[in-house]
Design an enzyme around this catalytic site. Structure first.
Site, PDB file in Angstrom:
ATOM      1  N   ARG A   1      16.171 -11.997 -20.656  1.00 32.61           N
ATOM      2  CA  ARG A   1      14.529 -12.837 -21.448  1.00 32.61           C
ATOM      3  C   ARG A   1      13.009 -12.122 -20.397  1.00 32.61           C
ATOM      4  O   ARG A   1      13.744 -11.409 -19.290  1.00 32.61           O
ATOM      5  CB  ARG A   1      14.775 -14.154 -20.624  1.00 32.61           C
ATOM      6  CG  ARG A   1      13.859 -14.837 -21.311  1.00 32.61           C
ATOM      7  CD  ARG A   1      14.247 -16.491 -19.757  1.00 32.61           C
ATOM      8  NE  ARG A   1      15.025 -17.357 -20.385  1.00 32.61           N
ATOM      9  CZ  ARG A   1      16.404 -18.196 -19.728  1.00 32.61           C
ATOM     10  NH1 ARG A   1      15.690 -17.989 -18.845  1.00 32.61           N
ATOM     11  NH2 ARG A   1      16.927 -18.062 -20.604  1.00 32.61           N
TER      12      ARG A   1
ATOM     13  N   ARG B   1       9.308 -18.995 -13.008  1.00 35.60           N
ATOM     14  CA  ARG B   1       9.657 -18.579 -14.034  1.00 35.60           C
ATOM     15  C   ARG B   1       8.422 -18.133 -14.678  1.00 35.60           C
ATOM     16  O   ARG B   1       7.748 -19.057 -14.289  1.00 35.60           O
ATOM     17  CB  ARG B   1      10.678 -19.054 -14.439  1.00 35.60           C
ATOM     18  CG  ARG B   1      11.896 -19.187 -14.032  1.00 35.60           C
ATOM     19  CD  ARG B   1      12.701 -20.122 -14.731  1.00 35.60           C
ATOM     20  NE  ARG B   1      14.125 -20.362 -13.900  1.00 35.60           N
ATOM     21  CZ  ARG B   1      15.531 -20.236 -14.213  1.00 35.60           C
ATOM     22  NH1 ARG B   1      15.670 -20.484 -15.749  1.00 35.60           N
ATOM     23  NH2 ARG B   1      16.900 -20.634 -14.078  1.00 35.60           N
TER      24      ARG B   1
ATOM     25  N   LYS C   1      15.587 -23.485  -9.739  1.00 40.29           N
ATOM     26  CA  LYS C   1      14.538 -22.842 -10.872  1.00 40.29           C
ATOM     27  C   LYS C   1      12.869 -23.640 -10.383  1.00 40.29           C
ATOM     28  O   LYS C   1      13.343 -24.918 -10.308  1.00 40.29           O
ATOM     29  CB  LYS C   1      15.116 -23.332 -12.088  1.00 40.29           C
ATOM     30  CG  LYS C   1      15.954 -24.029 -12.713  1.00 40.29           C
ATOM     31  CD  LYS C   1      15.759 -23.940 -14.180  1.00 40.29           C
ATOM     32  CE  LYS C   1      16.218 -25.166 -14.325  1.00 40.29           C
ATOM     33  NZ  LYS C   1      17.077 -25.126 -16.262  1.00 40.29           N
TER      34      LYS C   1
ATOM     35  N   LYS D   1       9.359 -24.424 -12.991  1.00 40.87           N
ATOM     36  CA  LYS D   1       8.926 -24.258 -13.977  1.00 40.87           C
ATOM     37  C   LYS D   1       7.134 -24.384 -13.829  1.00 40.87           C
ATOM     38  O   LYS D   1       6.627 -25.545 -13.389  1.00 40.87           O
ATOM     39  CB  LYS D   1       9.586 -25.149 -14.862  1.00 40.87           C
ATOM     40  CG  LYS D   1      10.747 -24.325 -15.376  1.00 40.87           C
ATOM     41  CD  LYS D   1      11.355 -25.107 -16.521  1.00 40.87           C
ATOM     42  CE  LYS D   1      12.942 -24.307 -16.441  1.00 40.87           C
ATOM     43  NZ  LYS D   1      13.701 -25.052 -18.358  1.00 40.87           N
TER      44      LYS D   1
ATOM     45  N   CYS E   1      17.953 -25.472 -28.718  1.00 41.05           N
ATOM     46  CA  CYS E   1      18.748 -24.577 -27.938  1.00 41.05           C
ATOM     47  C   CYS E   1      19.853 -23.622 -28.815  1.00 41.05           C
ATOM     48  O   CYS E   1      20.443 -24.092 -29.368  1.00 41.05           O
ATOM     49  CB  CYS E   1      19.019 -25.098 -26.084  1.00 41.05           C
ATOM     50  SG  CYS E   1      20.774 -25.909 -26.768  1.00 41.05           S
TER      51      CYS E   1
ATOM     52  N   CYS F   1      26.234 -19.624 -24.574  1.00 42.80           N
ATOM     53  CA  CYS F   1      25.682 -20.418 -23.834  1.00 42.80           C
ATOM     54  C   CYS F   1      26.739 -20.753 -22.884  1.00 42.80           C
ATOM     55  O   CYS F   1      27.250 -21.618 -23.408  1.00 42.80           O
ATOM     56  CB  CYS F   1      24.877 -21.838 -23.793  1.00 42.80           C
ATOM     57  SG  CYS F   1      23.892 -22.628 -22.722  1.00 42.80           S
TER      58      CYS F   1
ATOM     59  N   CYS G   1      23.553 -29.561 -24.062  1.00 42.83           N
ATOM     60  CA  CYS G   1      24.416 -29.664 -23.438  1.00 42.83           C
ATOM     61  C   CYS G   1      22.820 -30.343 -22.611  1.00 42.83           C
ATOM     62  O   CYS G   1      21.943 -30.309 -22.548  1.00 42.83           O
ATOM     63  CB  CYS G   1      24.344 -28.939 -21.475  1.00 42.83           C
ATOM     64  SG  CYS G   1      23.127 -28.188 -21.217  1.00 42.83           S
TER      65      CYS G   1
ATOM     66  N   CYS H   1      17.266 -27.465 -21.828  1.00 42.75           N
ATOM     67  CA  CYS H   1      16.331 -26.007 -22.213  1.00 42.75           C
ATOM     68  C   CYS H   1      15.520 -26.503 -23.561  1.00 42.75           C
ATOM     69  O   CYS H   1      14.781 -26.013 -23.506  1.00 42.75           O
ATOM     70  CB  CYS H   1      17.648 -24.899 -22.617  1.00 42.75           C
ATOM     71  SG  CYS H   1      17.723 -24.368 -21.265  1.00 42.75           S
TER      72      CYS H   1
END
Length: 569
Positions: free
Chosen positions: A80, A149, A212, A214, A433, A439, A478, A482
């Site tokens: 990514r 990120r 993470k 964002k 996603c 994944c 899931c 995302c």
């Protein structure tokens, strides 16, 4: 206070221990890459490579077949990019296209965080791929992992001067919060490590953030970045055609765990106003407070949203102000009218033109008559402006002189890039996603299922004379979210192969979460349920009433009270 993180790591989660012992994200990645007997990295290195912008994956469609053949899984790597605000030049586009063709699976993917993803890179070509990306003047450091990120920025093509200002602010913030370790450059670009150098992370410390993080910048009235889904957000306040500052938002996040009520999606709160000069200091106050207050023991409760809910919003705000060195001003008036993209050609304030193309699920690939990768390669060869990735997985061919529109239109038609002309509103705005087969977290299909599901719902819309209804549909394989499913008017969240939770009732501005309507149901149940609700919507809706608003008004979905997300005079 980096020492706080180091002290906590001794009793922290396994990931905290990996970070603490990684020598600033180096681990044994060099040794893992040199091991030619497996396509996999060592276990700890699978965690550390995320900070370098990559995930180890395997083709789950082939798992059982390979197991029976006594072969290891078909390992590959997703890479990514870090592209603040999602802008790339035509020269960069051509280089990324060549990388996808040479090293990956001959596709590029536009993510919901305005980044490119490459899929299918094998281990022995991982270093060459990352080096080639870096040679395009784009990197991948901090695109994943427990750090700030890729920073989102509004893709608004109309207010060109405002867009330039906000994008520059987003890029500056992204650069400021990059990890300072030289591990990325040593491992992938062969930079020599300076012997005896005293390396440290002045913002993150040795164990970085608890999870993470964002960040996004929005430009009203368009909420294309879904600002309230982010840990940290800045809503541009525009007066006299200029950005005078930003409303500061904190605590958004969508990751959750099925069956665990202590985890949940949460929308961010507006806590004040900052001037452009205060943006970095305010962000550092938020990020370092999360660094020191966040949960480092239980990772599923380590995002900023839980820190705020556990400590209290008032206490968190006070600590941010203390660290920033100033008191936040009261939030200013703002208004969002939608969170989608504008498709087709639009003219900006500077008389330059911008063409927004629909890229279904963000996948740029040649398939049948729609040769998206080849078509965009042809456009890049003649385009003198730039490309912008939108947070809704679409692509803007931006800054086009009026005289160049005809040539680009011809290529769009030739290569089948004109889905935006024929697609229904449902298909234009749907998000998905990647999910299966790559994944590791996916429980059900998303990207591969999206076209078929949209067709089935389109048929029900047509049956009720609702073909032009602009309904936001989102699918996630899931509950980690995302594709930002919890902001879909209709959303599916994967539970198992072929089974989903049906979520309903978000609004069209990204300011109301949807809610669970039916749990663990099959496609048949999904279509029947949606069909019945569409029938009611067709007969009972008010003028210009959106589907999500209708579901709340009629009691299908209960409205949840919360702190107002919108400030008005």
């Amino acid at each position: 206070m980096p020492g706080t993180c180091i002290e906590m790591s001794a009793s922290g989660s396994p990931v905290e221990k990996i970070k603490a012992g990684s020598r600033f994200l180096r681990g044994t990645l060099v040794e893992s890459l040199a091991d030619s007997f497996t396509g996999s990295l060592r276990e700890d290195d699978q965690t550390l490579i995320k900070y370098h912008g990559s995930y180890q994956q395997d083709d789950r469609d082939l798992r059982e077949e390979r197991r029976q053949q006594k072969l290891e899984p078909d390992y590959s790597f997703m890479i990514r990019t870090r592209t603040p605000g999602g802008i790339a030049t035509p020269e960069q586009w051509l280089k990324l296209d060549a990388i996808a063709t040479r090293y990956a699976n001959a596709s590029l993917r536009v993510t919901t965080r305005q980044a490119f993803q490459f899929h299918g890179v094998i281990k022995r070509e991982l270093k060459a791929t990352l080096a080639a990306i870096n040679a395009s003047l784009i990197d991948t450091i901090a695109a994943c992992g427990d750090v700030n990120r890729n920073v989102l920025s509004a893709a608004n093509p109309l207010l060109s001067s405002v867009h330039a200002t906000v994008h520059a602010q987003a890029k500056a913030l992204s650069e400021y919060f990059l990890p300072r370790t030289r591990a990325y450059y040593e491992i992938w670009l062969d930079e020599e490590r300076v012997a005896g150098s005293d390396e440290h992370e002045p913002i993150y410390g040795e164990t970085y953030l608890p999870r993470k993080f964002k960040t996004a910048f929005a430009v009203p009235p368009v909420n294309d970045v879904d600002i309230f889904a982010n840990d940290l957000g800045f809503i541009a306040i525009i007066e006299g055609g200029a950005v005078v500052g930003y409303n500061l938002t904190v605590g958004g996040g969508f990751g959750a765990t099925h069956g665990d009520p202590t985890t949940y999606p949460r929308l961010a709160d507006v806590i004040g106003f900052v001037t452009p000069e205060q943006v970095i200091a305010a962000a550092e106050g938020v990020i370092t407070t999360q660094r020191d207050w966040g949960n480092r023991v239980e990772r599923k409760r380590s995002r900023l949203k839980y820190t705020i809910d556990d400590r209290g919003l008032a206490a968190f705000k006070a600590e941010v102000e203390r660290r920033a060195g100033f008191t936040l001003a009261p939030a200013r008036e703002f208004l969002f009218d939608h969170n989608g993209d504008r498709f087709g050609w639009v003219e900006g304030e500077d008389s330059r033109w911008h063409l927004t193309l629909r890229i279904e699920a963000g996948r740029i690939i040649d398939r049948g008559e729609r040769r998206l990768l080849s078509g965009l390669r042809a456009i890049a060869q003649i385009h003198g402006g730039d490309f912008r990735l939108t947070p809704n997985q679409n692509l803007i061919v931006a800054n086009v002189p009026a005289a160049a529109r005809g040539a680009i239109d011809a290529l769009v038609a030739e290569y089948g890039l004109d889905l935006y002309r024929s697609a229904s509103p449902l298909r234009l705005n749907a998000l998905a996603c990647v999910a299966l087969p790559t994944c590791s977290l996916a429980m059900a299909e998303a990207e591969r299922y999206l076209p078929d599901l949209v067709s089935k719902i389109e048929a029900r819309l047509a049956a009720h004379a609702l073909t032009d209804a602009d309904i936001h549909l989102r699918i996630s394989g899931c509950p980690n979210g995302c594709s930002r499913p919890y902001l879909g008017e209709i959303a599916l969240v994967g539970k198992a192969p072929g089974r989903y939770n049906l979520m309903l009732g978000a609004d069209h501005r990204g300011q109301r979460l949807n809610q669970l309507h039916k749990e663990n149901i099959s496609e048949k149940d999904i279509i029947e349920t949606v069909d019945a609700l569409l029938a009611r919507y067709a007969k009972q809706r008010s003028t210009d009433e959106r589907f999500g608003d209708f579901l709340v008004r009629t009691g299908v979905v209960a409205a949840k009270p919360r702190i107002p997300l919108e400030v008005r005079t």
